[in-house]
Design an enzyme around this catalytic site. Structure first.
Site, PDB file in Angstrom:
ATOM      1  N   CYS A  19       0.845  -1.197   0.000  1.00  0.00           N
ATOM      2  CA  CYS A  19       0.000   0.000   0.000  1.00  0.00           C
ATOM      3  C   CYS A  19       0.878   1.243   0.000  1.00  0.00           C
ATOM      4  O   CYS A  19       2.105   1.154  -0.031  1.00  0.00           O
ATOM      5  CB  CYS A  19      -0.941   0.010   1.210  1.00  0.00           C
ATOM      6  SG  CYS A  19      -0.076   0.208   2.774  1.00  0.00           S
ATOM      7  N   CYS A  22       3.806   1.701   2.470  1.00  0.00           N
ATOM      8  CA  CYS A  22       5.077   1.049   2.115  1.00  0.00           C
ATOM      9  C   CYS A  22       5.945   2.018   1.310  1.00  0.00           C
ATOM     10  O   CYS A  22       7.164   2.085   1.494  1.00  0.00           O
ATOM     11  CB  CYS A  22       4.825  -0.211   1.297  1.00  0.00           C
ATOM     12  SG  CYS A  22       3.881  -1.498   2.145  1.00  0.00           S
ATOM     13  N   ASP A 438      -3.944  29.674 -26.784  1.00  0.00           N
ATOM     14  CA  ASP A 438      -3.191  30.200 -27.918  1.00  0.00           C
ATOM     15  C   ASP A 438      -4.093  30.061 -29.152  1.00  0.00           C
ATOM     16  O   ASP A 438      -5.024  29.253 -29.155  1.00  0.00           O
ATOM     17  CB  ASP A 438      -1.909  29.382 -28.084  1.00  0.00           C
ATOM     18  CG  ASP A 438      -1.210  29.694 -29.397  1.00  0.00           C
ATOM     19  OD1 ASP A 438      -0.952  30.879 -29.654  1.00  0.00           O
ATOM     20  OD2 ASP A 438      -0.949  28.748 -30.165  1.00  0.00           O
ATOM     21  N   ASP A 640       0.698  25.164 -28.165  1.00  0.00           N
ATOM     22  CA  ASP A 640       1.420  24.101 -28.880  1.00  0.00           C
ATOM     23  C   ASP A 640       2.740  24.543 -29.471  1.00  0.00           C
ATOM     24  O   ASP A 640       3.420  23.736 -30.099  1.00  0.00           O
ATOM     25  CB  ASP A 640       0.539  23.549 -30.008  1.00  0.00           C
ATOM     26  CG  ASP A 640       0.437  24.514 -31.177  1.00  0.00           C
ATOM     27  OD1 ASP A 640       0.465  25.740 -30.929  1.00  0.00           O
ATOM     28  OD2 ASP A 640       0.347  24.056 -32.328  1.00  0.00           O
ATOM     29  N   ASP A 644       4.755  29.419 -26.734  1.00  0.00           N
ATOM     30  CA  ASP A 644       3.804  29.175 -25.639  1.00  0.00           C
ATOM     31  C   ASP A 644       4.476  28.581 -24.407  1.00  0.00           C
ATOM     32  O   ASP A 644       3.879  28.529 -23.333  1.00  0.00           O
ATOM     33  CB  ASP A 644       2.696  28.214 -26.101  1.00  0.00           C
ATOM     34  CG  ASP A 644       1.883  28.775 -27.254  1.00  0.00           C
ATOM     35  OD1 ASP A 644       1.577  29.977 -27.216  1.00  0.00           O
ATOM     36  OD2 ASP A 644       1.568  28.012 -28.174  1.00  0.00           O
TER      37      ASP A 644
END
Length: 756
Positions: A19, A22, A438, A640, A644
């Site tokens: 879990c 751990c 954009d 993209d 940007d």
């Protein structure tokens, strides 16, 4: 003199994690180890990535540190079939749990029959001492084989003072086993000391059997949460046809090197990223782009590993192999994301770390209270309730609440074309209040066409010469508008000219030297900033073309404007739907672009976007994001291009298109694989539903413990004729874990109908 630290990284495969607690335990121990600089443990893939200083610690010592915590760790081999290994690991885990469960179930069944001797007349004829001795014999392999993991958990607690869910179950079952063994072997001794001998073998057996059943069902469900990753891994080939001396030789994909020539027959998947050297064919790239129609490929075209060659025979020159391919990077991104943890997950880890010691205190107080107030049966009742509290309080469900939901949610996103870089990105998307888009290549299709070339009077250039010069300059640019120039040059049969120098100014244009002449290609603002005056005729045409939705690119030679190129890039068909969806959700939407004001407002009016920011340079986009963060709160930026990247990095959530530039994808938190903003509604709904499921899981995990711990301690017994047994506690604990995983698996259908 400056000392530089040389760091190495080791990738480890870890077995034995159950879990999220751990994960925290291993990471905490590694971070405290001298020489370890950074450690990240991935619960979903059972892997660890450790950055260390080789001058201070050896690589094998890191594995020893993890083994010292009771887990198995070994270095991962890079050139292996990871998908097959992962399937084998899931199968091995489920097989071992199934075997141990059936052993426990068979032994438990016999022990139950012996324990309920009043119901079975033939058992009544067996003397009590013999019955108890048989139960002890059966309970011993059940405890130490079937329940071996709980013994290990108890060992970690006793010798290393590290408590987890296995420690609680181990302490409870071993207490039941030892007290029962004492009662079975020495009943007279106990009676002489005023203690009624009582065996709890049926309780110990039932607890181990039911918890193992819960773990088995949980393991099967966990395997389903990783299906998306395994599907991606299944696209990786094991072998390929290498062309050597004019013959095809089958080799391992790990033996392929850049520059090798690979033959790909119809119906086969491509093993590498590279360029088509010979042949032509339709290639199914749906796994990369989401486009169902095959893409025609010919000599010089780029192809991706994992895509399917459909009709023709292709010879591919390998450019990117192994871990460098787009498919491998995609798989690695998903693996890293599944291993990451959001803030809510770290909260659950901190609660678990405090909760386990608290449960031990409550169990000890419960035992002491029953011994003190329980009279002659005090010790028996104390042991009974001590075991019940330990079992019912096991924080297994709490540890599973977040990772199972995150892994399932991210897996669902990956199968539909949305890659989250981290759990934190998924969480932050839920909190977004505004979206900034954009324009070029994001809201528009990114497939621009040259509409018109306008030349002023007394121009030394004709159309072809002006186009040839501009295209030669744009060839080195990553901006999407460069595609329009290159396509037009190809259609006119013109040749590109070699440049003497080249300098890109992101978001504005390009400076270059061609045959000794200084050229500028870019926006009107860019040319003006570089001292180029725009002639009246050129300016008049610019305004006219802007009305027709044309993006304008200017060419200047030696600071004289000599050509105007009108480029049209139509809107994506899904843009209107996405903007309407976001506005219906009450989110603020803005358009930000380096294009001219008139053009930007035309696009905004068409899409009903209220906030428009035009002629914004790349650094200005990042500042605008920061302004919106101050004004409205959390902001998502969608883009993209290279220009940007600063805004994507500055935003709370950066979203890039897979069809965009490498720089944009690296700066973003989320990548839309299909190259379409149409996936944004799906991503938003998936993120919200994932965290709704996490909150549900955490609520029920806490509620379960808060309600049942007092009941297990016996606080209701003085008032009502009800006793919550350790056996029922184990059933409830197993049921809570399975319920949490089952609730998380509902995310496999999240966002249905929106992933387009």
């Amino acid at each position: 003199m400056t000392n530089t630290v040389t760091s190495h990284t080791v990738e480890l495969s870890i077995d034995g994690m159950h879990c999220a607690s751990c994960v925290s335990k291993i990471e905490d121990r590694l971070h405290k180890t001298p020489g370890v600089m950074e450690a990240k443990v991935n619960f979903a893939t059972r892997e660890a990535s450790v950055v260390f200083d080789p001058a201070k610690i050896r690589k094998d010592k890191i594995s020893s540190v993890i083994k010292g915590l009771g887990y198995q760790a070994k270095p991962m081999e890079k050139e292996t079939d990871w998908g097959a290994q992962e399937k084998e690991r899931h199968f091995k885990e489920q097989r071992e749990l199934a075997l141990k469960f059936w052993v426990a179930a068979a032994l438990s069944a016999v022990i139950m029959v012996l324990a309920m001797h009043e119901i079975f007349p033939f058992v009544m004829r067996i003397p009590e001492f013999t019955r108890n001795l048989i139960q002890l014999i059966l309970a011993t392999p059940l405890q130490f084989y079937a329940g071996g993991r709980f013994i290990q958990g108890l060992g970690r607690f006793l010798f290393r003072f590290r408590a987890d869910m296995d420690s609680l179950i181990g302490l409870g079952t071993v207490t039941a086993y030892l007290s029962s063994a004492l009662a079975a072997l020495f009943p007279d001794f106990l009676l002489r000391h005023g203690i009624t001998p009582h065996v709890y073998f049926e309780t110990q057996a039932g607890i181990i059997a039911f918890i193992l059943l819960g773990f088995y069902l949980e393991a099967k469900a966990r395997g389903r949460t990783s299906e998306a990753l395994l599907k991606l891994a299944s696209l990786q080939l094991k072998s390929a046809h290498l062309l050597r001396g004019g013959r095809e030789v089958e080799v391992s994909v790990f033996d392929i090197r850049p520059g090798d020539m690979i033959a790909v027959k119809p119906g086969e998947r491509l093993p590498v990223d590279g360029l088509v050297s010979r042949g032509s064919s339709g290639v199914d790239e749906s796994m990369m782009t989401g486009e169902s129609l095959p893409v025609e490929k010919k000599a010089g075209d780029w192809v991706f590993s994992g895509t399917v060659n459909q009709t023709g025979y292709l010879v591919i020159e390998a450019k990117k192999v192994g871990e460098e391919t787009a498919l491998s990077q995609m798989i690695q991104l998903v693996r890293q994301a599944m291993g990451s943890r959001a803030a809510v997950a770290r909260l659950a880890d901190r609660v678990s770390a405090v909760f386990v010691p608290l449960v031990l205190v409550i169990a000890a107080v419960t035992f002491g209270a029953w011994v003190y107030w329980g009279g002659s049966q005090g010790i028996t009742q104390g042991i009974y309730h001590f075991i019940t509290v330990l079992i019912v309080a096991c924080p297994c469900a709490l540890g599973l609440a977040t990772p199972t939901a995150l892994v399932t949610g991210m897996g669902r996103g990956a199968t539909q074309g949305v890659l989250f870089r981290s759990g934190e990105a998924l969480e932050k998307l839920c909190l977004v209040k505004a979206f900034l888009f954009d324009k070029t290549g994001t809201l528009t299709q990114g497939r621009p066409r040259l509409l018109q070339i306008i030349l002023p009077s007394n121009n030394p250039l004709d159309e072809d010469k002006a186009l040839q010069m501009a295209a030669s300059v744009e060839k080195g640019s990553e901006h999407r508008l460069a595609l329009a120039f290159l396509k037009e040059v190809e259609e006119r049969g013109l040749k590109l000219l070699p440049l003497d120098s080249f300098e890109a100014v992101p978001g504005k244009g390009v400076k270059a030297t061609l045959q000794g002449e200084k050229l500028l290609v870019g926006t009107e603002v860019f040319l003006r900033e570089n001292g180029v005056s725009m002639e009246a005729l050129l300016k008049a045409h610019a305004d006219e073309l802007q009305e027709k939705w044309a993006t304008l690119v200017f060419l200047a030679v030696e600071k004289r404007a000599l050509a105007l190129f009108a480029i049209h890039d139509p809107l994506r068909p899904e843009s209107q739907r996405v903007i309407e969806y976001l506005k219906d959700k009450g989110l603020k939407v803005g358009l930000i672009t380096g294009d001219r004001e008139l053009m930007a407002r035309k696009v905004a009016e068409s899409l009903k976007i209220d906030s428009v920011f035009a002629e914004v340079p790349p650094e200005g986009k990042a500042k605008k994001v920061e302004e919106w963060q101050t004004e409205v709160g959390s902001v998502a930026m969608v883009g993209d291009g290279i220009n940007d990247a600063p805004a994507l990095a500055a935003a709370d959530v950066g979203i890039s298109l897979a069809s965009g530039t490498d720089v944009a994808r690296e700066a973003a938190d989320i990548t839309l694989l299909k190259g379409s903003i149409g996936l944004i509604p799906f991503a938003l709904e998936l993120a919200k539903k994932t965290f709704r499921v996490i909150r549900q899981n955490l609520f029920w995990a806490f509620f379960y413990n808060i309600v049942l711990i007092p009941v297990a301690a016996g606080v209701l017994e003085p008032f009502v004729a009800f006793r919550f047994s350790p056996l029922w506690a184990s059933i409830a604990m197993a049921a809570s874990s399975v319920t949490v995983v089952a609730n998380s698996l509902r995310l496999k259908k999240a966002g249905k109908g929106l992933s387009k």
